[in-house]
Motif scaffolding. Sequence first.
Motif, PDB file in Angstrom:
ATOM      1  N   GLY A  83       5.270  -4.559  -3.832  1.00 29.01           N
ATOM      2  CA  GLY A  83       3.958  -4.190  -3.300  1.00 29.01           C
ATOM      3  C   GLY A  83       3.385  -2.961  -3.989  1.00 29.01           C
ATOM      4  N   TRP A 104       7.995  -9.479  -1.162  1.00 24.00           N
ATOM      5  CA  TRP A 104       6.989  -8.564  -0.629  1.00 24.00           C
ATOM      6  C   TRP A 104       6.126  -8.123  -1.799  1.00 24.00           C
ATOM      7  CZ3 TRP A 104      11.114  -4.930   1.994  1.00 24.00           C
ATOM      8  CH2 TRP A 104      11.850  -5.660   2.927  1.00 24.00           C
ATOM      9  N   SER A 106       2.424  -7.449  -1.483  1.00 26.74           N
ATOM     10  CA  SER A 106       1.086  -7.085  -1.016  1.00 26.74           C
ATOM     11  C   SER A 106       0.471  -5.996  -1.894  1.00 26.74           C
ATOM     12  CB  SER A 106       1.149  -6.601   0.437  1.00 26.74           C
ATOM     13  OG  SER A 106       1.565  -7.664   1.282  1.00 26.74           O
ATOM     14  N   TYR A 107      -0.843  -5.904  -1.840  1.00 30.89           N
ATOM     15  CA  TYR A 107      -1.607  -4.889  -2.579  1.00 30.89           C
ATOM     16  C   TYR A 107      -1.387  -4.974  -4.089  1.00 30.89           C
ATOM     17  CZ  TYR A 107      -2.501  -2.873   1.986  1.00 30.89           C
ATOM     18  OH  TYR A 107      -2.899  -2.691   3.298  1.00 30.89           O
ATOM     19  N   TYR A 126       5.177 -11.837   1.900  1.00 31.05           N
ATOM     20  CA  TYR A 126       4.116 -10.892   2.248  1.00 31.05           C
ATOM     21  C   TYR A 126       3.216 -10.724   1.027  1.00 31.05           C
ATOM     22  CZ  TYR A 126       7.024  -9.553   6.274  1.00 31.05           C
ATOM     23  OH  TYR A 126       7.763  -9.549   7.432  1.00 31.05           O
ATOM     24  N   ILE A 127       2.003 -11.280   1.101  1.00 30.50           N
ATOM     25  CA  ILE A 127       1.060 -11.235  -0.013  1.00 30.50           C
ATOM     26  C   ILE A 127      -0.323 -10.802   0.480  1.00 30.50           C
ATOM     27  CG2 ILE A 127       0.579 -13.720   0.141  1.00 30.50           C
ATOM     28  CD1 ILE A 127       0.434 -13.548  -3.072  1.00 30.50           C
ATOM     29  N   ALA A 128      -0.328  -9.878   1.421  1.00 31.76           N
ATOM     30  CA  ALA A 128      -1.585  -9.346   1.959  1.00 31.76           C
ATOM     31  C   ALA A 128      -2.338  -8.574   0.883  1.00 31.76           C
ATOM     32  CB  ALA A 128      -1.294  -8.420   3.144  1.00 31.76           C
ATOM     33  N   ASN A 129      -3.658  -8.533   1.033  1.00 32.30           N
ATOM     34  CA  ASN A 129      -4.507  -7.717   0.163  1.00 32.30           C
ATOM     35  C   ASN A 129      -4.298  -8.002  -1.322  1.00 32.30           C
ATOM     36  OD1 ASN A 129      -5.936  -6.000   2.211  1.00 32.30           O
ATOM     37  ND2 ASN A 129      -3.807  -5.641   2.762  1.00 32.30           N
ATOM     38  N   ASN A 130      -4.432  -9.275  -1.667  1.00 31.02           N
ATOM     39  CA  ASN A 130      -4.435  -9.718  -3.051  1.00 31.02           C
ATOM     40  C   ASN A 130      -5.769 -10.417  -3.296  1.00 31.02           C
ATOM     41  OD1 ASN A 130      -1.808  -9.490  -4.885  1.00 31.02           O
ATOM     42  ND2 ASN A 130      -1.154  -9.461  -2.756  1.00 31.02           N
ATOM     43  N   ASN A 155      -6.909 -11.186   2.004  1.00 34.76           N
ATOM     44  CA  ASN A 155      -7.256 -11.984   0.832  1.00 34.76           C
ATOM     45  C   ASN A 155      -8.638 -12.590   1.060  1.00 34.76           C
ATOM     46  OD1 ASN A 155      -4.959 -12.400  -1.258  1.00 34.76           O
ATOM     47  ND2 ASN A 155      -3.923 -12.353   0.730  1.00 34.76           N
ATOM     48  N   ASP A 182       0.718 -13.382   9.649  1.00 38.00           N
ATOM     49  CA  ASP A 182       0.143 -12.039   9.731  1.00 38.00           C
ATOM     50  C   ASP A 182       0.723 -11.238  10.894  1.00 38.00           C
ATOM     51  OD1 ASP A 182      -1.353 -12.716   7.526  1.00 38.00           O
ATOM     52  OD2 ASP A 182      -3.173 -13.150   8.657  1.00 38.00           O
TER      53      ASP A 182
END
Length: 194
Positions: A83, A104, A106-107, A126-130, A155, A182
Motif C-alpha cells: 500500500g 494489501w 491500497s493507495y 485490499y485495493i482501496a483508493n486505486n 475506486n 469494505d
Amino acid sequence: MLLNQALKPLTCKEAITRWEKEKGEVASEATVIEMQFQWPPIEKMDGALSTLVNCEKLSLSSNIIDKIAGIAGMRNLKILSLGRNNIKTLSGIETVAETLEELWISYNGIDKLKVMTAMKNLKVFYIANNNIREWAEVNRLQDCPNLRDLVLFGNPVMDTQADAETWRNQVQNRLKQVSKIDGVPIVRVEDFEG
C-alpha cells in the motif's frame, strides 16, 4: 554533494541489510519482514527479495515502488503489503500465485485486475483508493474462489452507485464467494435457510 547521496532511493539489498542490523536477525531465515516507511524510500523491488526464502509476510508499504518484481523466489509468501506506493499494474504478482493469501495494495494507481485470475488461494484483497473504473475488472475477481475479504472503496467504479449499500449489493451479487466487503460482513438469505 552529501545531501544528494542521502536522498538517493534505497535498493532492496540496502533495505534488507538495514533490517538485519536493526533486528539482529538473518533476513533469509525470517518469516516476517517489514520494510515500510523507509527513508530514503525503496524505489524498486528487485532480485534481492528472492533471498527471503522463508518470508511469509513482507511489507514494503509507504515507499515509492513503481512495479511488482523480484518476488519469484519467495516460495512461502502468504501476505504481501504494498500500500501507498506508485504501483500502476499488478503484473508480477502472479509469480507468487500458489502461496499468496493476502494482498494489501491500497493507495496506488492500479486500474486493471487481469492477473488476479491466477490468484486461486487469495483470501484477502485490499485495493482501496486505486483507479478501478469498470465493473469488468471487478468481475475478474470471480476467478479467485477463496476470496473472502475485499476492500474496494475509493475506486472510481464505486461512483457508479447511488450509495454505499447499493455499492456493496452490486459487489456482493458479482462476487458470491466474498463474505466481507469494505469491512462490512455480508449476510445472505441462504445463510439462514437450511
